[in-house]
Structure formats: C-alpha cells, structure tokens
Scaffold this motif. Structure first.
Motif, PDB file in Angstrom:
ATOM      1  N   GLY A 210       0.848  -1.180   0.000  1.00 25.61           N
ATOM      2  CA  GLY A 210       0.000   0.000   0.000  1.00 25.61           C
ATOM      3  C   GLY A 210       0.881   1.227   0.000  1.00 25.61           C
ATOM      4  O   GLY A 210       0.791   2.100  -0.868  1.00 25.61           O
ATOM      5  N   LEU A 211       1.753   1.316   0.995  1.00 25.50           N
ATOM      6  CA  LEU A 211       2.816   2.315   0.982  1.00 25.50           C
ATOM      7  C   LEU A 211       3.672   2.126  -0.273  1.00 25.50           C
ATOM      8  O   LEU A 211       4.196   1.038  -0.510  1.00 25.50           O
ATOM      9  N   SER A 212       3.762   3.122  -1.099  1.00 20.09           N
ATOM     10  CA  SER A 212       4.584   3.165  -2.322  1.00 20.09           C
ATOM     11  C   SER A 212       3.896   2.572  -3.536  1.00 20.09           C
ATOM     12  O   SER A 212       4.317   2.833  -4.658  1.00 20.09           O
ATOM     13  N   ASN A 213       2.878   1.732  -3.381  1.00 22.44           N
ATOM     14  CA  ASN A 213       2.173   1.080  -4.488  1.00 22.44           C
ATOM     15  C   ASN A 213       3.039   0.063  -5.223  1.00 22.44           C
ATOM     16  O   ASN A 213       2.611  -0.537  -6.200  1.00 22.44           O
ATOM     17  N   ALA A 214       4.259  -0.198  -4.757  1.00 26.20           N
ATOM     18  CA  ALA A 214       5.202  -1.025  -5.506  1.00 26.20           C
ATOM     19  C   ALA A 214       4.909  -2.514  -5.351  1.00 26.20           C
ATOM     20  O   ALA A 214       4.417  -2.968  -4.314  1.00 26.20           O
ATOM     21  N   PHE A 215       5.256  -3.272  -6.384  1.00 26.17           N
ATOM     22  CA  PHE A 215       5.230  -4.733  -6.347  1.00 26.17           C
ATOM     23  C   PHE A 215       6.563  -5.190  -5.774  1.00 26.17           C
ATOM     24  O   PHE A 215       7.613  -4.639  -6.115  1.00 26.17           O
ATOM     25  N   PHE A 216       6.550  -6.214  -4.903  1.00 23.84           N
ATOM     26  CA  PHE A 216       7.765  -6.524  -4.147  1.00 23.84           C
ATOM     27  C   PHE A 216       7.945  -8.021  -3.944  1.00 23.84           C
ATOM     28  O   PHE A 216       7.011  -8.823  -4.050  1.00 23.84           O
ATOM     29  N   LEU A 217       9.191  -8.367  -3.585  1.00 17.17           N
ATOM     30  CA  LEU A 217       9.570  -9.680  -3.068  1.00 17.17           C
ATOM     31  C   LEU A 217      10.731  -9.449  -2.115  1.00 17.17           C
ATOM     32  O   LEU A 217      11.669  -8.714  -2.434  1.00 17.17           O
ATOM     33  N   TYR A 218      10.691 -10.103  -0.930  1.00 13.81           N
ATOM     34  CA  TYR A 218      11.796 -10.000   0.032  1.00 13.81           C
ATOM     35  C   TYR A 218      12.512 -11.336   0.130  1.00 13.81           C
ATOM     36  O   TYR A 218      11.882 -12.394   0.267  1.00 13.81           O
ATOM     37  N   LEU A 219      13.846 -11.260   0.077  1.00 16.04           N
ATOM     38  CA  LEU A 219      14.721 -12.431   0.132  1.00 16.04           C
ATOM     39  C   LEU A 219      15.727 -12.252   1.258  1.00 16.04           C
ATOM     40  O   LEU A 219      15.996 -11.139   1.700  1.00 16.04           O
ATOM     41  N   ARG A 220      16.315 -13.359   1.693  1.00 11.85           N
ATOM     42  CA  ARG A 220      17.439 -13.314   2.630  1.00 11.85           C
ATOM     43  C   ARG A 220      18.641 -13.960   1.945  1.00 11.85           C
ATOM     44  O   ARG A 220      18.562 -15.103   1.477  1.00 11.85           O
ATOM     45  N   ASP A 221      19.754 -13.230   1.903  1.00 15.03           N
ATOM     46  CA  ASP A 221      20.945 -13.795   1.266  1.00 15.03           C
ATOM     47  C   ASP A 221      21.609 -14.798   2.219  1.00 15.03           C
ATOM     48  O   ASP A 221      21.157 -14.985   3.354  1.00 15.03           O
ATOM     49  N   PRO A 222      22.660 -15.493   1.792  1.00 19.28           N
ATOM     50  CA  PRO A 222      23.266 -16.521   2.657  1.00 19.28           C
ATOM     51  C   PRO A 222      23.762 -16.011   4.005  1.00 19.28           C
ATOM     52  O   PRO A 222      23.914 -16.795   4.942  1.00 19.28           O
ATOM     53  N   ASP A 223      24.026 -14.694   4.119  1.00 25.03           N
ATOM     54  CA  ASP A 223      24.443 -14.121   5.398  1.00 25.03           C
ATOM     55  C   ASP A 223      23.266 -13.600   6.215  1.00 25.03           C
ATOM     56  O   ASP A 223      23.461 -13.050   7.300  1.00 25.03           O
ATOM     57  N   GLY A 224      22.060 -13.740   5.687  1.00 30.74           N
ATOM     58  CA  GLY A 224      20.884 -13.278   6.412  1.00 30.74           C
ATOM     59  C   GLY A 224      20.483 -11.850   6.127  1.00 30.74           C
ATOM     60  O   GLY A 224      19.499 -11.349   6.685  1.00 30.74           O
ATOM     61  N   ILE A 225      21.223 -11.155   5.271  1.00 29.00           N
ATOM     62  CA  ILE A 225      20.880  -9.768   4.933  1.00 29.00           C
ATOM     63  C   ILE A 225      19.678  -9.757   3.993  1.00 29.00           C
ATOM     64  O   ILE A 225      19.600 -10.533   3.050  1.00 29.00           O
ATOM     65  N   ARG A 226      18.766  -8.864   4.273  1.00 28.82           N
ATOM     66  CA  ARG A 226      17.495  -8.814   3.536  1.00 28.82           C
ATOM     67  C   ARG A 226      17.661  -7.996   2.253  1.00 28.82           C
ATOM     68  O   ARG A 226      18.190  -6.879   2.270  1.00 28.82           O
ATOM     69  N   VAL A 227      17.156  -8.543   1.150  1.00 31.71           N
ATOM     70  CA  VAL A 227      17.178  -7.885  -0.153  1.00 31.71           C
ATOM     71  C   VAL A 227      15.753  -7.851  -0.687  1.00 31.71           C
ATOM     72  O   VAL A 227      15.046  -8.866  -0.661  1.00 31.71           O
ATOM     73  N   GLU A 228      15.343  -6.696  -1.163  1.00 31.51           N
ATOM     74  CA  GLU A 228      14.017  -6.560  -1.771  1.00 31.51           C
ATOM     75  C   GLU A 228      14.167  -6.373  -3.278  1.00 31.51           C
ATOM     76  O   GLU A 228      15.041  -5.643  -3.745  1.00 31.51           O
ATOM     77  N   LEU A 229      13.308  -7.034  -4.046  1.00 25.30           N
ATOM     78  CA  LEU A 229      13.122  -6.733  -5.457  1.00 25.30           C
ATOM     79  C   LEU A 229      11.866  -5.885  -5.557  1.00 25.30           C
ATOM     80  O   LEU A 229      10.827  -6.228  -4.976  1.00 25.30           O
ATOM     81  N   TYR A 230      11.926  -4.795  -6.327  1.00 23.34           N
ATOM     82  CA  TYR A 230      10.961  -3.707  -6.173  1.00 23.34           C
ATOM     83  C   TYR A 230      10.684  -3.084  -7.532  1.00 23.34           C
ATOM     84  O   TYR A 230      11.604  -2.833  -8.316  1.00 23.34           O
ATOM     85  N   THR A 231       9.405  -2.798  -7.827  1.00 23.09           N
ATOM     86  CA  THR A 231       9.068  -2.122  -9.076  1.00 23.09           C
ATOM     87  C   THR A 231       7.679  -1.527  -8.987  1.00 23.09           C
ATOM     88  O   THR A 231       6.849  -1.962  -8.178  1.00 23.09           O
ATOM     89  N   GLY A 232       7.410  -0.509  -9.810  1.00 21.05           N
ATOM     90  CA  GLY A 232       6.052  -0.020  -9.983  1.00 21.05           C
ATOM     91  C   GLY A 232       5.586   1.047  -9.024  1.00 21.05           C
ATOM     92  O   GLY A 232       4.382   1.195  -8.819  1.00 21.05           O
TER      93      GLY A 232
END
Length: 299
Positions: A210-232
C-alpha cells in the motif's frame, strides 16, 4: 560483477555505468559499513564536511582509491547512528541495460532505496529533511488523536523513497531494494529460486505495498541480509507534493492485499558500523521521543 579481490567483490546492476553500487567484504559477521550517496560536485563534499563538523558528528575522509574505483569521499555517522558516505567521482563501467543476452535472474537495474530502523525518528526526520534536503512521500502514523509518527519514506530523486526510516530499536539495517523492470521479472525469479532449490531464501512472498504502491519480493541472502526486489512505484517530482498518510492499523498499508508480514521481517536486522572505529554501533531502545504528533511535521 565489475571486479573481485581476495577480500571484496564489487557489483553493479545492469543500468549502472559506474564501477559499483554494492561492495561485499569478507567479515566474521554480517553488518553494514556505510550507505553511500553521490553528490554533483567535488565542492559539495567540502560543504558537507563543514556542516557535519559544525554539528559535531563523527566523520572521516576517504582517500581516492581507498575504496576501489572511487574518488575521495566523506563518511559520517548521522545523528541517529547510521553510517553514511558521500562521494562524487567513480570510475566508469560498461552499461549493460541493452545487453539483453547477458541478463540473468530478476534483472536488477539499480539500487532503489534502503530501509533502516532508528531509535529517534523525529531527530532523523529533521536532519534528513533540513540538513540533507530530503522530502517526504509517505508516512505511517498511529491511530491516536492526534496521530503520532511511526515511519517515514524520504526521497531526493523523484520516486517514492531513497531511504525509509522506522521508529524501533536502532540503528539497524533492514534491507536494500533493487529496482527491476516489471512484476513479471519478480515472478520469473521466484520460478528460478524454486527450480534451483533456493525457495527457502524467500522471506516474504510477492505482493503489492500500500505504501509506495510497488510490487515486491523480500529475500534473505546466505548471510541473512534482507534484499528486496521492487518495481512499480510512482512519480514524486511535483513541487506541491504532499505526503500520503497511512494509519498503522490499516492492513493494506504494508501489503495492499492485506497479507500480514512475517515476524522475522520486524525482528531480524543487521548491525551498522561506526565510520571511524569500524566497530558495530550499539543499539538503542526506541523511546517515546519517536511518538511525536504528525501535525508537527505536516505543517
């Protein structure tokens, strides 16, 4: 990947024409050494140094080449403990945007934003907007009367945010988000993760904020750091832009479809480091100071 040494890997996204946008460094534990912003002119670095010195903030100069591929830079600990870097010059690299035959995975085009938790949101909000000239696109507030500020989405380029700040125990780093070309790139990447046996890397399944209206996916890399894929998300460059206000009890705020975020999304964060000592910064409890009426900022 642009370059690799025994201790570091220098990465860039397909739209980048600079040497790197992300540096991975060997370490004993996950952490964030600094968050970098580019300035337009070398003299901007000197002006920032004067400002930060007058404010009594810890800082140090980085010599040209100390970070591979980069000119001189200024690192500073902001008033809420986040480690920032400002630079102007970086070596050029080949832009891969139209090298379609080389694109892989989700096809990340550039870093879009970062998200951090801070223990004193009013202080952070004032400093980012008044000292660095950020503007606010959206906020989360409590359902109280008057409503109190809980989180803010701040921008310099005309998108929804370059940095999001949430009032919780901090300073802690929540995630880095990469812009991808469209929502299909995110769905295709989920298929790739499933096919390669890496579906467990998905922390929060695709959805629309809702905030930002963006389409998203959240991942955790092998070290546990969070990465988001984001668009729109949307354009915020209009001079009369006013922040969009969301109540914290609105289920559409975090995920427009009403799906709750996993517990780990709020609790699993990584430490940030001091720009002078290199040591992890102590986490402070988010206090009542962050619960200031939104009207104090909405003027």
């Amino acid at each position: 990947m642009t370059e690799e040494t025994k201790e570091q890997v220098f990465l860039r996204a397909i739209e980048d024409h600079s040497h790197h946008c992300l540096v991975l460094t060997k370490a004993d534990a996950p952490g964030v050494a600094h968050i970098a912003y580019r300035v337009a002119r070398e003299e901007d670095l000197d002006a920032l140094a004067e400002t930060f010195s007058a404010q009594g903030l810890p800082m140090r100069w980085v010599a040209p080449g100390e970070e591979r591929g980069q000119g001189r830079a200024l690192r500073v600990q902001d008033p809420v403990g986040l480690p920032l870097e400002f630079f102007c010059v970086m070596d050029r690299a080949e832009r891969m945007l139209q090298a379609f035959h080389l694109h892989r995975g989700a096809r990340p085009q550039r870093i879009d934003h970062i998200h951090c938790f801070v223990s004193d949101l009013p202080r952070a909000y004032d400093w980012y907007t008044k000292t660095l000239g950020f503007r606010c696109s959206e906020v989360t507030v409590t359902p109280d009367d008057p409503p109190k500020l809980l989180a803010a989405w701040l921008f310099r380029k005309p998108n929804v945010h370059d940095v999001a700040l949430t009032h919780r125990d901090g300073p802690r780093f929540h995630h880095v988000a990469f812009w991808v070309p469209d929502s299909k790139a995110i769905l295709d990447f989920c298929d790739i993760l499933g096919a390669t046996g890496n579906a467990s890397r998905i922390e929060r399944y695709p959805g629309r904020h809702g905030l930002s209206n963006a389409f998203f996916l959240y991942l955790r890399d092998p070290d546990g750091i969070r990465v988001e894929l984001y668009t729109g998300d949307y354009f915020t460059g209009d001079p009369d832009w006013e922040p969009i206000v969301w109540r914290s009890d609105d289920p559409r705020r975090a995920t427009f479809w009403g799906v709750a975020s996993p517990h780990s999304w709020f609790e699993d964060l990584v430490p940030v480091h001091h720009v002078v000592t290199g040591e992890p910064v102590a986490v402070q409890q988010g206090g009542r100071r962050g619960w200031w009426p939104w009207a104090a900022y909405a003027r």
